[in-house]
Design an enzyme around this catalytic site. Sequence first.
Site, PDB file in Angstrom:
ATOM      1  N   ASN A   9      -9.422  -3.035  29.653  1.00  0.00           N
ATOM      2  CA  ASN A   9     -10.244  -2.381  30.674  1.00  0.00           C
ATOM      3  C   ASN A   9     -11.669  -2.900  30.578  1.00  0.00           C
ATOM      4  OD1 ASN A   9      -8.491  -0.701  32.166  1.00  0.00           O
ATOM      5  ND2 ASN A   9      -8.376   0.714  30.435  1.00  0.00           N
ATOM      6  N   ASN A  10     -11.857  -3.995  29.859  1.00  0.00           N
ATOM      7  CA  ASN A  10     -13.186  -4.572  29.686  1.00  0.00           C
ATOM      8  C   ASN A  10     -13.585  -5.293  30.997  1.00  0.00           C
ATOM      9  OD1 ASN A  10     -15.151  -6.666  29.154  1.00  0.00           O
ATOM     10  ND2 ASN A  10     -14.871  -6.206  26.975  1.00  0.00           N
ATOM     11  N   LYS A  13     -14.590  -9.058  30.833  1.00  0.00           N
ATOM     12  CA  LYS A  13     -13.463  -9.986  30.628  1.00  0.00           C
ATOM     13  C   LYS A  13     -12.645 -10.129  31.916  1.00  0.00           C
ATOM     14  CE  LYS A  13     -12.651  -8.821  25.733  1.00  0.00           C
ATOM     15  NZ  LYS A  13     -11.639  -8.319  24.795  1.00  0.00           N
ATOM     16  N   ASP A  69      -6.874 -10.705  21.426  1.00  0.00           N
ATOM     17  CA  ASP A  69      -7.366 -10.052  20.215  1.00  0.00           C
ATOM     18  C   ASP A  69      -8.278 -11.048  19.493  1.00  0.00           C
ATOM     19  OD1 ASP A  69      -7.296  -7.622  18.677  1.00  0.00           O
ATOM     20  OD2 ASP A  69      -6.387  -8.787  17.085  1.00  0.00           O
ATOM     21  N   TYR A 151     -20.871  -9.157  15.926  1.00  0.00           N
ATOM     22  CA  TYR A 151     -21.461 -10.008  14.896  1.00  0.00           C
ATOM     23  C   TYR A 151     -22.400 -11.076  15.478  1.00  0.00           C
ATOM     24  CZ  TYR A 151     -17.841  -7.782  12.097  1.00  0.00           C
ATOM     25  OH  TYR A 151     -17.047  -6.842  11.464  1.00  0.00           O
ATOM     26  N   LYS A 172     -23.312 -18.274  26.195  1.00  0.00           N
ATOM     27  CA  LYS A 172     -22.279 -17.930  25.213  1.00  0.00           C
ATOM     28  C   LYS A 172     -20.884 -18.110  25.813  1.00  0.00           C
ATOM     29  CE  LYS A 172     -20.342 -14.206  22.508  1.00  0.00           C
ATOM     30  NZ  LYS A 172     -20.278 -12.765  22.257  1.00  0.00           N
ATOM     31  N   HIS A 177     -15.270 -18.509  21.544  1.00  0.00           N
ATOM     32  CA  HIS A 177     -13.850 -18.460  21.203  1.00  0.00           C
ATOM     33  C   HIS A 177     -13.040 -17.873  22.355  1.00  0.00           C
ATOM     34  CE1 HIS A 177     -16.206 -14.996  20.214  1.00  0.00           C
ATOM     35  NE2 HIS A 177     -15.173 -14.239  19.909  1.00  0.00           N
TER      36      HIS A 177
END
Length: 192
Positions: A9-10, A13, A69, A151, A172, A177
């Site tokens: 639900n992001n 993304k 993930d 992080y 970014k 990743h």
Amino acid sequence: MEKIVFASNNAHKLEEVRSKLSSYFQVKSLKEIGCNDDIPETANTFVGNAELKTLWVLEKYGYDCFADDSGIEIEALDNRPGVFSARYAGEDCSFDDNNKKVLAELEGVSNRNAKFSTTICLKLNGETHFFVGEIEGEIVSEYVGDKGFGYDPIFVPKGYDRSFAQMTLDEKNKISHRALAIEKMLDFLNKQ
Ligand code: IMP
């Protein structure tokens, strides 16, 4: 149009994926298929957790789907926190708690190598596919920058002199990743 669910639900993304996927696929969020479940992430690998989320959607809702993930692996900490990145300093901990724990554990340690990693699991037409994106870098000795999350303030990617938290979201997103894993999956999907 083929419907595919992103087990997330992001909003950020979702937007990124939708903007890059050909018009052949319609991407639905969990909310849009009526799923408000807190999907358990009980595996001890990125691959395992990404697949758990897709199996949940496929088995309970019957949709082809994909899930991601991610986490950070620090060489001198035997690749911890890895799959436990979100809750490294304990249940209900903050990003700040996690960063402080890492910096304390690395105090006086010269090997600062680390890598962010994302695994995407895709369930499509009865088949399972995995896509991995990684970015190597170093853990700095104190926070730098105030953008991003997690992080980001303590991670400087290889070849750069700024932390993820000093980069704009656009910068970014070109090298992260997650972006790399998403690009690999989109290449694959756009060829279907
Ligand atoms: P998720 O699987 O994308 O939700 O990531 C799990 C955890 O890994 C997050 O809660 C963060 O602590 C960490 N993490 C993942 N990606 C990033 C990133 O791009 N920057 C900083 N931390 C991240």
